[in-house]
Design a protein around this motif. Structure first.
Motif, PDB file in Angstrom:
ATOM      1  N   THR A  23      41.982  54.483  59.259  1.00 18.67           N
ATOM      2  CA  THR A  23      42.906  54.280  58.140  1.00 18.67           C
ATOM      3  C   THR A  23      44.288  54.791  58.482  1.00 18.67           C
ATOM      4  O   THR A  23      45.301  54.099  58.273  1.00 18.67           O
ATOM      5  CB  THR A  23      42.374  54.992  56.887  1.00 18.67           C
ATOM      6  OG1 THR A  23      41.117  54.422  56.518  1.00 18.67           O
ATOM      7  CG2 THR A  23      43.355  54.848  55.729  1.00 18.67           C
ATOM      8  N   HIS A  86      43.287  55.208  48.524  1.00 19.04           N
ATOM      9  CA  HIS A  86      41.960  55.671  48.902  1.00 19.04           C
ATOM     10  C   HIS A  86      41.787  55.597  50.420  1.00 19.04           C
ATOM     11  O   HIS A  86      42.399  54.767  51.094  1.00 19.04           O
ATOM     12  CB  HIS A  86      40.892  54.821  48.224  1.00 19.04           C
ATOM     13  CG  HIS A  86      40.800  55.065  46.754  1.00 19.04           C
ATOM     14  ND1 HIS A  86      39.870  54.423  45.953  1.00 19.04           N
ATOM     15  CD2 HIS A  86      41.489  55.881  45.922  1.00 19.04           C
ATOM     16  CE1 HIS A  86      40.004  54.837  44.713  1.00 19.04           C
ATOM     17  NE2 HIS A  86      40.979  55.707  44.662  1.00 19.04           N
ATOM     18  N   ASP A  88      39.459  54.435  52.130  1.00 18.78           N
ATOM     19  CA  ASP A  88      38.836  53.203  52.629  1.00 18.78           C
ATOM     20  C   ASP A  88      39.654  51.968  52.258  1.00 18.78           C
ATOM     21  O   ASP A  88      39.127  50.857  52.228  1.00 18.78           O
ATOM     22  CB  ASP A  88      37.404  53.059  52.113  1.00 18.78           C
ATOM     23  CG  ASP A  88      37.319  52.980  50.596  1.00 18.78           C
ATOM     24  OD1 ASP A  88      38.365  53.107  49.920  1.00 18.78           O
ATOM     25  OD2 ASP A  88      36.199  52.793  50.067  1.00 18.78           O
ATOM     26  N   THR A  89      40.957  52.160  51.996  1.00 18.49           N
ATOM     27  CA  THR A  89      41.821  51.064  51.569  1.00 18.49           C
ATOM     28  C   THR A  89      42.967  50.880  52.550  1.00 18.49           C
ATOM     29  O   THR A  89      43.576  51.859  52.980  1.00 18.49           O
ATOM     30  CB  THR A  89      42.377  51.334  50.159  1.00 18.49           C
ATOM     31  OG1 THR A  89      41.289  51.482  49.247  1.00 18.49           O
ATOM     32  CG2 THR A  89      43.271  50.202  49.682  1.00 18.49           C
ATOM     33  N   VAL A 114      43.692  43.306  44.823  1.00 15.58           N
ATOM     34  CA  VAL A 114      42.727  43.883  45.750  1.00 15.58           C
ATOM     35  C   VAL A 114      41.840  42.799  46.345  1.00 15.58           C
ATOM     36  O   VAL A 114      41.528  41.794  45.697  1.00 15.58           O
ATOM     37  CB  VAL A 114      41.868  44.960  45.043  1.00 15.58           C
ATOM     38  CG1 VAL A 114      40.977  44.339  43.977  1.00 15.58           C
ATOM     39  CG2 VAL A 114      41.039  45.761  46.027  1.00 15.58           C
ATOM     40  N   ASP A 143      41.420  51.725  43.390  1.00 10.68           N
ATOM     41  CA  ASP A 143      41.199  50.816  44.509  1.00 10.68           C
ATOM     42  C   ASP A 143      42.400  49.908  44.751  1.00 10.68           C
ATOM     43  O   ASP A 143      42.517  49.314  45.829  1.00 10.68           O
ATOM     44  CB  ASP A 143      39.976  49.930  44.242  1.00 10.68           C
ATOM     45  CG  ASP A 143      38.678  50.715  44.244  1.00 10.68           C
ATOM     46  OD1 ASP A 143      38.522  51.588  45.098  1.00 10.68           O
ATOM     47  OD2 ASP A 143      37.827  50.444  43.389  1.00 10.68           O
ATOM     48  N   GLN A 144      43.269  49.758  43.754  1.00  6.62           N
ATOM     49  CA  GLN A 144      44.383  48.817  43.851  1.00  6.62           C
ATOM     50  C   GLN A 144      45.667  49.436  44.395  1.00  6.62           C
ATOM     51  O   GLN A 144      46.689  48.771  44.469  1.00  6.62           O
ATOM     52  CB  GLN A 144      44.642  48.187  42.478  1.00  6.62           C
ATOM     53  CG  GLN A 144      43.500  47.289  42.024  1.00  6.62           C
ATOM     54  CD  GLN A 144      43.685  46.757  40.616  1.00  6.62           C
ATOM     55  OE1 GLN A 144      43.629  47.496  39.648  1.00  6.62           O
ATOM     56  NE2 GLN A 144      43.929  45.464  40.514  1.00  6.62           N
ATOM     57  N   VAL A 187      45.825  44.739  48.757  1.00  6.78           N
ATOM     58  CA  VAL A 187      45.223  45.779  49.571  1.00  6.78           C
ATOM     59  C   VAL A 187      43.792  45.342  49.873  1.00  6.78           C
ATOM     60  O   VAL A 187      43.186  44.568  49.121  1.00  6.78           O
ATOM     61  CB  VAL A 187      45.216  47.149  48.851  1.00  6.78           C
ATOM     62  CG1 VAL A 187      46.629  47.660  48.621  1.00  6.78           C
ATOM     63  CG2 VAL A 187      44.451  47.085  47.538  1.00  6.78           C
ATOM     64  N   THR A 188      43.267  45.818  50.978  1.00  2.48           N
ATOM     65  CA  THR A 188      41.875  45.539  51.336  1.00  2.48           C
ATOM     66  C   THR A 188      41.097  46.836  51.238  1.00  2.48           C
ATOM     67  O   THR A 188      41.427  47.813  51.918  1.00  2.48           O
ATOM     68  CB  THR A 188      41.768  44.973  52.763  1.00  2.48           C
ATOM     69  OG1 THR A 188      42.508  43.758  52.839  1.00  2.48           O
ATOM     70  CG2 THR A 188      40.309  44.703  53.127  1.00  2.48           C
ATOM     71  N   THR A 189      40.118  46.856  50.372  1.00  2.94           N
ATOM     72  CA  THR A 189      39.323  48.067  50.194  1.00  2.94           C
ATOM     73  C   THR A 189      37.854  47.764  50.454  1.00  2.94           C
ATOM     74  O   THR A 189      37.405  46.624  50.316  1.00  2.94           O
ATOM     75  CB  THR A 189      39.530  48.650  48.782  1.00  2.94           C
ATOM     76  OG1 THR A 189      39.049  50.000  48.752  1.00  2.94           O
ATOM     77  CG2 THR A 189      38.803  47.833  47.735  1.00  2.94           C
TER      78      THR A 189
END
Length: 230
Positions: A23, A86, A88-89, A114, A143-144, A187-189
């Motif tokens: 990340t 986050h 993982d994002t 997302v 998450d966004q 974003v990619t989570t």
């Protein structure tokens, strides 16, 4: 003292040694351009802080709890704009410019659309529903990739220190400052929450918890229910 950065990225972590290096590596171009990267660790029992330290601007130790960690990061951040991400994002290309443009248009805060990474066929549908619901309600999830001006963060009083739904409550507070900028850039989570817990099971759980929260249920009670099911 050097001038403050335009943007500070705050990443709360807990036992993310498996992914934190990847990340942060993807954020190195932004760091080289002057963006501040703050990893706020809530007491990881693995090597998360050690692996983050060479790649972050600073690693901050905090009491556990995502809200506490994000507030601790904001307290240390020097940027005029704050982005809470986050572990993982991943951000889309041009994220910093997109944030700056949204704020220049008069928004005090916002979020990205997302995309959920994973193999379950329902993940694109879940992401579509999340994005659509967020546009209708003006409520964003962590998450966004929530971003905001320092003034908006202060006006909202920071993230409420509660064990669940802190992003929902923060959105409520920020809506009193301005409508959110709902960016189409994605974003990619990780979709690991849905793949591990079962997609339908997790969808129903989150909707049930959200409904109870809107009805006034205690975040502590909801967190206990969430941990029990998870």
């Amino acid at each position: 003292m050097s001038p403050p950065p335009r943007l500070s990225i705050v990443l709360p972590t807990l036992n993310e040694a498996a992914i934190i290096e990847a990340t942060l590596t993807r954020l190195q171009a932004m760091k080289a351009a002057g963006v501040e990267l703050l990893v706020v660790d809530g007491g990881s029992r693995d090597e998360t802080p050690a692996r983050a330290r060479p790649l972050a601007t600073r690693v901050i130790a905090s009491a556990p709890g995502r809200a506490r960690q994000m507030n601790a990061g904001a307290a240390e951040a020097r940027g005029r704009t704050l982005l809470f991400l986050h572990a993982d994002t991943d951000l889309p290309p041009g994220a910093e410019a997109a944030i700056a443009a949204a704020l220049a248009e008069g928004h005090a805060w916002g979020r990205f659309d997302v995309r959920l990474a994973g193999h379950h066929p329902l993940l694109p549908v879940i992401a579509f529903a999340m994005n659509r619901r967020s546009r209708w309600t003006g409520i964003a999830t962590g998450d966004q990739g929530l971003f905001m001006t320092r003034a908006a963060f202060d006006a909202a009083g920071g993230f409420p220190v509660q064990p669940l739904m802190e992003d929902i409550e923060m959105s409520r507070r920020l809506k009193r400052v301005s409508r959110p900028a709902c960016l189409h850039a994605r974003v990619t989570t990780s979709g690991r929450r849905w793949e591990r817990g079962g997609a339908w099971r997790t969808i129903l759980l989150m909707w049930r918890l959200r409904w109870r929260y809107w009805r006034g249920a205690s975040p502590d009670d909801l967190a206990r229910a969430y941990r029990h099911v998870r």
